[in-house]
Design a protein around this motif. Structure first.
Motif, mmCIF file in Angstrom:
data_model
loop_
_atom_site.group_PDB
_atom_site.id
_atom_site.type_symbol
_atom_site.label_atom_id
_atom_site.label_comp_id
_atom_site.label_asym_id
_atom_site.label_seq_id
_atom_site.Cartn_x
_atom_site.Cartn_y
_atom_site.Cartn_z
ATOM 1 N N PRO A 449 0.811 -1.221 0.000
ATOM 2 C CA PRO A 449 0.000 0.000 0.000
ATOM 3 C C PRO A 449 0.846 1.273 0.000
ATOM 4 C CG PRO A 449 -0.887 -1.584 1.558
ATOM 5 C CD PRO A 449 0.435 -2.127 1.112
ATOM 6 N N ARG A 450 0.366 2.260 -0.745
ATOM 7 C CA ARG A 450 1.026 3.562 -0.790
ATOM 8 C C ARG A 450 0.633 4.336 0.471
ATOM 9 N NH1 ARG A 450 2.752 5.046 -5.460
ATOM 10 N NH2 ARG A 450 0.989 4.033 -6.535
ATOM 11 N N ASP A 451 1.482 4.256 1.468
ATOM 12 C CA ASP A 451 1.165 4.836 2.772
ATOM 13 C C ASP A 451 2.474 5.219 3.462
ATOM 14 O OD1 ASP A 451 -1.166 4.937 5.039
ATOM 15 O OD2 ASP A 451 0.747 4.311 5.914
ATOM 16 N N ALA A 452 2.523 6.441 3.988
ATOM 17 C CA ALA A 452 3.755 6.952 4.576
ATOM 18 C C ALA A 452 4.215 6.114 5.769
ATOM 19 C CB ALA A 452 3.574 8.411 4.993
ATOM 20 N N GLU A 453 3.285 5.693 6.610
ATOM 21 C CA GLU A 453 3.680 4.952 7.806
ATOM 22 C C GLU A 453 4.094 3.516 7.463
ATOM 23 O OE1 GLU A 453 0.445 5.659 10.623
ATOM 24 O OE2 GLU A 453 1.770 7.112 11.577
ATOM 25 N N VAL A 454 3.482 2.926 6.446
ATOM 26 C CA VAL A 454 3.931 1.611 5.991
ATOM 27 C C VAL A 454 5.370 1.700 5.478
ATOM 28 C CG1 VAL A 454 3.577 -0.208 4.275
ATOM 29 C CG2 VAL A 454 1.617 0.787 5.477
ATOM 30 N N GLY A 455 5.647 2.754 4.703
ATOM 31 C CA GLY A 455 7.010 2.953 4.219
ATOM 32 C C GLY A 455 7.986 3.174 5.351
ATOM 33 N N ALA A 456 7.590 3.944 6.367
ATOM 34 C CA ALA A 456 8.468 4.192 7.515
ATOM 35 C C ALA A 456 8.770 2.901 8.270
ATOM 36 C CB ALA A 456 7.822 5.224 8.440
ATOM 37 N N ASP A 457 7.753 2.022 8.386
ATOM 38 C CA ASP A 457 7.976 0.747 9.069
ATOM 39 C C ASP A 457 9.026 -0.093 8.333
ATOM 40 O OD1 ASP A 457 6.192 1.381 11.015
ATOM 41 O OD2 ASP A 457 4.624 0.002 10.371
ATOM 42 N N LEU A 458 8.964 -0.110 7.008
ATOM 43 C CA LEU A 458 9.940 -0.895 6.241
ATOM 44 C C LEU A 458 11.335 -0.280 6.325
ATOM 45 C CD1 LEU A 458 7.715 -1.738 3.166
ATOM 46 C CD2 LEU A 458 8.747 -3.405 4.717
ATOM 47 N N ARG A 459 11.411 1.034 6.449
ATOM 48 C CA ARG A 459 12.732 1.668 6.590
ATOM 49 C C ARG A 459 13.326 1.458 7.974
ATOM 50 N NH1 ARG A 459 10.224 5.687 3.411
ATOM 51 N NH2 ARG A 459 9.675 6.891 5.271
ATOM 52 N N THR A 460 12.509 0.977 8.914
ATOM 53 C CA THR A 460 13.013 0.740 10.279
ATOM 54 C C THR A 460 14.017 -0.400 10.324
ATOM 55 O OG1 THR A 460 10.908 1.522 11.186
ATOM 56 C CG2 THR A 460 12.303 0.232 12.653
ATOM 57 N N PHE A 461 13.881 -1.380 9.438
ATOM 58 C CA PHE A 461 14.795 -2.525 9.450
ATOM 59 C C PHE A 461 16.220 -2.077 9.136
ATOM 60 C CE2 PHE A 461 10.690 -4.471 8.626
ATOM 61 C CZ PHE A 461 10.728 -5.598 9.440
ATOM 62 N N LYS A 462 17.168 -2.640 9.865
ATOM 63 C CA LYS A 462 18.578 -2.322 9.671
ATOM 64 C C LYS A 462 19.384 -3.612 9.512
ATOM 65 C CE LYS A 462 17.794 2.081 10.357
ATOM 66 N NZ LYS A 462 17.817 3.030 9.210
ATOM 67 N N ILE A 463 20.521 -3.475 8.848
ATOM 68 C CA ILE A 463 21.473 -4.587 8.766
ATOM 69 C C ILE A 463 22.346 -4.551 10.006
ATOM 70 C CG2 ILE A 463 23.328 -5.645 7.462
ATOM 71 C CD1 ILE A 463 20.739 -5.763 6.008
ATOM 72 N N VAL A 464 22.245 -5.565 10.841
ATOM 73 C CA VAL A 464 23.031 -5.677 12.066
ATOM 74 C C VAL A 464 23.835 -6.962 11.998
ATOM 75 C CG1 VAL A 464 22.978 -5.811 14.577
ATOM 76 C CG2 VAL A 464 21.289 -4.400 13.362
ATOM 77 N N LYS A 465 25.148 -6.825 11.979
ATOM 78 C CA LYS A 465 26.038 -7.986 11.870
ATOM 79 C C LYS A 465 25.685 -8.843 10.653
ATOM 80 C CE LYS A 465 27.363 -8.297 16.734
ATOM 81 N NZ LYS A 465 27.477 -9.152 17.928
ATOM 82 N N GLY A 466 25.389 -8.158 9.558
ATOM 83 C CA GLY A 466 25.139 -8.853 8.310
ATOM 84 C C GLY A 466 23.738 -9.395 8.135
ATOM 85 N N ILE A 467 22.851 -9.191 9.107
ATOM 86 C CA ILE A 467 21.493 -9.737 9.047
ATOM 87 C C ILE A 467 20.485 -8.601 9.163
ATOM 88 C CG2 ILE A 467 19.843 -11.313 10.136
ATOM 89 C CD1 ILE A 467 22.231 -12.859 11.245
ATOM 90 N N ALA A 468 19.493 -8.597 8.277
ATOM 91 C CA ALA A 468 18.428 -7.602 8.367
ATOM 92 C C ALA A 468 17.555 -7.926 9.569
ATOM 93 C CB ALA A 468 17.593 -7.608 7.086
ATOM 94 N N THR A 469 17.445 -6.975 10.481
ATOM 95 C CA THR A 469 16.682 -7.226 11.701
ATOM 96 C C THR A 469 15.988 -5.947 12.130
ATOM 97 O OG1 THR A 469 16.831 -8.163 13.932
ATOM 98 C CG2 THR A 469 18.579 -6.676 13.265
ATOM 99 N N LEU A 470 15.194 -6.041 13.176
ATOM 100 C CA LEU A 470 14.404 -4.906 13.645
ATOM 101 C C LEU A 470 14.995 -4.407 14.963
ATOM 102 C CD1 LEU A 470 11.883 -3.357 12.728
ATOM 103 C CD2 LEU A 470 10.527 -4.843 14.196
ATOM 104 N N PRO A 471 15.641 -3.240 14.967
ATOM 105 C CA PRO A 471 16.212 -2.728 16.222
ATOM 106 C C PRO A 471 15.123 -2.306 17.193
ATOM 107 C CG PRO A 471 16.418 -1.098 14.476
ATOM 108 C CD PRO A 471 15.876 -2.352 13.832
ATOM 109 N N ALA A 472 15.520 -1.967 18.417
ATOM 110 C CA ALA A 472 14.556 -1.649 19.478
ATOM 111 C C ALA A 472 13.931 -0.263 19.319
ATOM 112 C CB ALA A 472 15.241 -1.759 20.836
ATOM 113 N N LEU A 473 14.367 0.506 18.322
ATOM 114 C CA LEU A 473 13.870 1.865 18.128
ATOM 115 C C LEU A 473 12.382 1.870 17.800
ATOM 116 C CD1 LEU A 473 14.552 4.906 17.788
ATOM 117 C CD2 LEU A 473 14.911 4.420 15.347
ATOM 118 N N ARG A 474 11.616 2.741 18.480
ATOM 119 C CA ARG A 474 10.199 2.922 18.208
ATOM 120 C C ARG A 474 9.938 4.348 17.739
ATOM 121 N NH1 ARG A 474 10.027 -1.307 21.769
ATOM 122 N NH2 ARG A 474 8.277 -2.759 21.469
ATOM 123 N N THR A 475 8.913 4.500 16.902
ATOM 124 C CA THR A 475 8.542 5.813 16.387
ATOM 125 C C THR A 475 7.075 6.082 16.710
ATOM 126 O OG1 THR A 475 7.947 4.867 14.236
ATOM 127 C CG2 THR A 475 10.199 5.680 14.491
#
Length: 544
Positions: A449-475
């Motif tokens: 879906p074209r939605d700003a918050e959906v896009g923000a959720d997907l940008r939350t994922f980060k590469i940590v030690k070579g693995i895409a994961t979800l850090p503890a950061l909340r928005t």
């Protein structure tokens, strides 16, 4: 709600407790133990099942030893039993010699007739050739070991073993040359520790996990090897140094090894490529995959939880009838298979429900999303049941079963069967499930879906030690409360659900040959072997 993957390794004390609870992985008497440890045997099994196998491993755990066993089985067997030449390529002459020594030991163990062995000048197309080591078997096939140069594989045929592939000068060219082995029934085994996130070896593994390449893959880090008996085997071989194995000795040895490697322990011992950090999906790529699809949002004040049950049910039933069902009827294609993903929140984070349909060109489309804020669990279940019950050609779902999600995940399995799977988030989940989703974004095979918050959720994922994961950061969420990649997790779970295998059931009548028995169909005995599988099964009992 999915929390960040736990990547911390067990402490010394935790490791002692783990290994004491597990007990020995191998018999204490060397005469009773199998010759291969579990992960070494898995390499041999995967080479039987796949034409190309990639092994990502911890340093010095004996992967090459297992590969040498497979090489002897193949090269010492006649062509009618799968026999072929083996061409081993390492990064140095010392590695070639080590492989030949291991192969010679296996040949003696398997009592395979060797008709010749020694140094040769291998014709690699150059004027001088290259120095190599060779074992000739009575089968007519040979094992040849030499250093890695792509031209050495040109015009050759058989079983190619590429060792420490991440450290060769031109891995892409080497693999391209090795792939020609497959044309006439050969096989390729690629083994290495990691050498950076951008190394072609890691990119190859990423493509396999993303589903772009249908190769076999074996992964084991130091702890996996220890659980399979690595240090037990070290104690057996070096009894004068270590004595009898105990969990405490193993924990001390493990701690010292990790300390000796220092900052390199993640990459050298735990299969985590270095320099792997940063964003998982860039914003422009996320936006390029957005389509016009509604996002239904429902939230209640805290006081709604204390309303009588019949009022809560009636209020949500009205929302389902007036908001949810019309959107389902207008957006879902009844001819398409549909999967489902659900990330669960309650007090701080959102619950997100994500249907996903598979189009005829295998593109995954999210026709709509449902986001729930501070909705009681009973009403979350009410909405989920209405949605899943109305999904056309439902093939299965995955539900967050971590923490507070466990109850809803269990009720989903009870109501919709084993195809509705509860998922506990872990490093292994992210390692396996994230690459295919990223590949879908890169290959334009997903629509969200074209939605700003959906896009923000997907940008939350980060590469940590070579693995895409979800850090503890909340928005913050526009409707109040917080977001923790909720829509992103629901999309990942739905995508995973659409990749789960499903098998259509059919009925086959009993033939005149008689009914099947507990041992299999009539006329096929337990000792019979499928065509082409004769070599390894007969020796399996001696190896594993």
């Amino acid at each position: 709600m999915a929390e960040a993957a736990a990547t911390d390794r067990p402490t010394r004390e935790q490791w002692v407790d783990l290994r004491r609870a597990q007990g020995r992985a191998t018999p204490a008497d060397w005469r009773e133990t199998s010759v291969l440890l579990g992960y070494q045997a898995e390499i041999v099994r995967q080479c039987e099942l796949n034409d190309v196998v990639v092994v990502e491993k911890s340093r010095r755990t004996g992967a090459t030893w297992g590969a040498a066993a497979d090489a002897v089985l193949r090269s010492a067997s006649p062509r009618s039993d799968g026999g072929m030449d083996t061409l081993y390529m390492g990064t140095s002459h010392d590695m070639a010699k080590e492989f030949i020594d291991a192969a010679a030991n296996w040949a003696r163990l398997f009592e395979k007739a060797v008709v010749g062995a020694g140094d040769i000048i291998f014709d690699d197309g150059s004027e001088k050739g290259v120095q190599a080591l060779k074992i000739d078997f009575a089968s007519g096939f040979s094992i040849v070991a030499l250093s890695s140069k792509p031209r050495s594989l040109r015009g050759r045929q058989g079983f190619a073993v590429l060792d420490e592939a991440a450290f060769v000068d031109n891995l892409a060219e080497l693999i391209k040359a090795a792939m020609a082995f497959l044309i006439w029934g050969g096989k390729v085994l690629i083994i290495s520790t990691h050498n950076g996130a951008d190394n072609p070896f890691n990119l190859l593994i990423t493509d396999i996990r993303a589903g772009r390449l249908r190769y076999g893959i074996v992964r084991f880090d130091l702890d996996d090897a220890l659980r399979d008996g690595l240090f037990e085997r070290i104690c057996l071989i070096n009894a004068h140094k270590h004595g009898e194995w105990t969990p405490e000795k193993e924990a001390d040895w493990r701690e010292k090894l990790i300390s000796d490697y220092g900052d390199g322990a993640d990459e050298e011992l735990y299969c985590i490529p270095s320099q792997g950090s940063g964003a998982w999906l860039p914003g422009p790529l996320i936006e390029a995959r957005m389509v016009d699809a509604p996002v239904l949002r429902l939230g209640f004040p805290d006081s709604f939880t204390m309303e009588p049950e019949h009022r809560r049910k009636a209020e949500v039933a009205r929302w389902i009838e007036e908001e949810l069902l019309p959107v389902m009827r207008s957006t879902l294609d009844p001819a398409l298979q549909t999967g489902f993903g659900m990330d669960i929140g309650r007090y701080r984070d959102l619950t997100v429900m994500c249907p996903m349909q598979i189009t005829r060109i295998m593109r995954r489309i999210v026709p709509f999303l449902v986001e729930l804020s501070k909705v009681p669990f009973q009403q979350q279940e009410q909405i989920r049941d209405a949605m899943v019950g109305g999904l056309p050609r439902f093939i299965g779902g995955r539900t967050d079963a971590t923490g507070i999600g466990a109850s809803l995940a269990e009720s989903g399995t009870q109501k919709f069967g084993a195809s509705m799977v509860g998922v506990k988030f872990s490093t292994e989940f992210y390692r396996i499930e994230m690459p295919p989703v990223k590949a879908a974004f890169e290959d334009d095979s997903i629509g969200i879906p074209r939605d700003a918050e959906v896009g923000a959720d997907l940008r939350t994922f980060k590469i940590v030690k070579g693995i895409a994961t979800l850090p503890a950061l909340r928005t913050g969420a526009a409707a109040g409360g917080t977001r923790h990649g909720d829509a992103g997790i629901a999309i990942v779970l739905a995508y995973s659900a659409t990749r789960m295998p499903f098998v259509p059931y059919s009925y086959q009548a009993v033939t005149s040959a008689g009914p099947a028995t507990a041992d299999g169909p009539r006329g096929f005995g337990a000792d019979d072997e499928p065509a082409g599988g004769g070599m390894l099964p007969r020796l399996r009992g001696r190896m594993f």
